[in-house]
Design a protein around this motif. Structure first.
Motif, short mmCIF file in Angstrom:
data_model
loop_
_atom_site.label_atom_id
_atom_site.label_comp_id
_atom_site.label_asym_id
_atom_site.label_seq_id
_atom_site.Cartn_x
_atom_site.Cartn_y
_atom_site.Cartn_z
N GLU A 85 -96.88 56.31 -63.10
CA GLU A 85 -96.43 55.32 -63.63
C GLU A 85 -97.54 53.87 -63.78
OE1 GLU A 85 -92.82 53.17 -64.06
OE2 GLU A 85 -91.12 54.99 -63.82
N GLU A 86 -98.44 54.41 -62.04
CA GLU A 86 -99.35 53.52 -62.52
C GLU A 86 -100.38 53.57 -63.46
OE1 GLU A 86 -101.25 54.11 -58.83
OE2 GLU A 86 -99.61 53.23 -57.76
N GLY A 87 -100.07 54.92 -64.47
CA GLY A 87 -101.24 55.01 -65.52
C GLY A 87 -100.85 54.00 -66.91
N GLY A 88 -99.28 53.91 -66.49
CA GLY A 88 -99.05 53.67 -68.00
C GLY A 88 -98.72 54.37 -68.97
N PHE A 89 -98.15 54.85 -68.32
CA PHE A 89 -98.42 56.39 -69.37
C PHE A 89 -96.64 56.17 -70.12
CE2 PHE A 89 -101.66 58.45 -66.91
CZ PHE A 89 -102.31 58.71 -68.38
N ASP A 90 -95.93 56.51 -71.24
CA ASP A 90 -94.91 56.57 -71.86
C ASP A 90 -94.84 58.34 -71.31
OD1 ASP A 90 -93.72 54.03 -72.31
OD2 ASP A 90 -94.68 54.59 -74.86
N TYR A 91 -93.36 58.24 -70.08
CA TYR A 91 -92.38 59.70 -70.16
C TYR A 91 -91.15 59.86 -70.02
CZ TYR A 91 -91.62 58.20 -65.96
OH TYR A 91 -91.65 57.88 -64.28
N ALA A 92 -90.52 61.19 -69.82
CA ALA A 92 -89.45 61.18 -69.44
C ALA A 92 -89.32 62.57 -68.82
CB ALA A 92 -88.22 60.81 -70.59
N VAL A 93 -89.47 62.74 -67.03
CA VAL A 93 -88.47 63.61 -66.30
C VAL A 93 -87.47 64.59 -67.59
CG1 VAL A 93 -87.82 64.65 -64.66
CG2 VAL A 93 -89.40 63.11 -64.59
N GLY A 94 -87.98 65.48 -67.43
CA GLY A 94 -87.04 66.57 -68.50
C GLY A 94 -86.86 68.39 -68.18
#
Length: 208
Positions: A23-32
């Motif tokens: 989140e702090e790095g500004g990365f798009d992600y999703a826990v899967g």
């Protein structure tokens, strides 16, 4: 798949840290992975390992971020994921799922923020979990994944057009799961079988 994390307190702390770093790095992600599946089946309360879906171009910056916070990392050549490790916990950093899905705009639009281990991470959709798990089913995983897929179908109001779009590479496997779901009295949206059958027929013709 890694072994279950033996220290669940440490696992939860690592999970929260991973979410914070992304989140702090500004990365798009999703826990899967299993955590997302457990959430959509009724709630995640145990961490075996941590799967995060990312953009492929973000892999190296994310691994560097992890390394700067005390994680060991392993870059997997010619593969679909990399790995990070901390306090006995394995983090799979994934950029392509077994059904061919990547973190594109539709994936991002369908993910959801949920409460999980004291934070609110972005979690991949029930639809993406259904399609991904279906693609992984084989002789080794059918017992593990089959009823998880059925539970996902039974417990969530799925957007079936999206499920079908994510099942383009595995229409026959998805058909088999759908038929089994029906045998277990799980309601399936009208027209799903016809659409999947048409995709499977088109794939056969293309291969002929």
């Amino acid at each position: 798949m890694s072994d279950d994390a033996t220290d669940q307190v440490a696992a939860a702390e690592v999970f929260r840290e991973v979410v914070k770093l992304l989140e702090e790095g500004g990365f798009d992600y999703a826990v899967g992975g299993g955590l997302a599946t457990d959430h959509w089946k009724g709630g995640a309360d145990h961490i075996a390992d941590i799967d995060v879906m990312i953009r492929e171009d973000d892999a190296e910056p994310i691994l560097e971020t992890f390394r700067g916070t005390g994680y060991k990392t392993a870059e997997m050549e010619h593969s679909w994921l990399h790995k990070a490790f901390k306090d006995g916990i394995t983090i799979d950093v994934i950029y392509e799922l077994a059904n061919g899905a990547r973190l594109d705009d539709r994936f991002l639009a369908h993910r959801t923020r949920v409460d999980m281990f004291g934070v609110r991470p972005q979690v991949s959709s029930a639809e993406d979990q259904v399609a991904s798990l279906t693609a992984t089913v084989d002789r080794m995983t059918i017992g593990q994944h089959w009823f998880s897929i059925i539970d996902l179908m039974a417990n969530n109001d799925l957007e079936w057009d999206y499920v079908i779009a994510r099942a383009q590479k595995v229409p026959m496997k998805m058909l088999s799961v759908v038929y089994f779901a029906l045998s277990e009295s799980v309601p399936i949206q009208r027209g799903v079988i016809d659409q999947l059958s048409a995709i499977a027929d088109a794939a056969k013709e293309a291969d002929a």
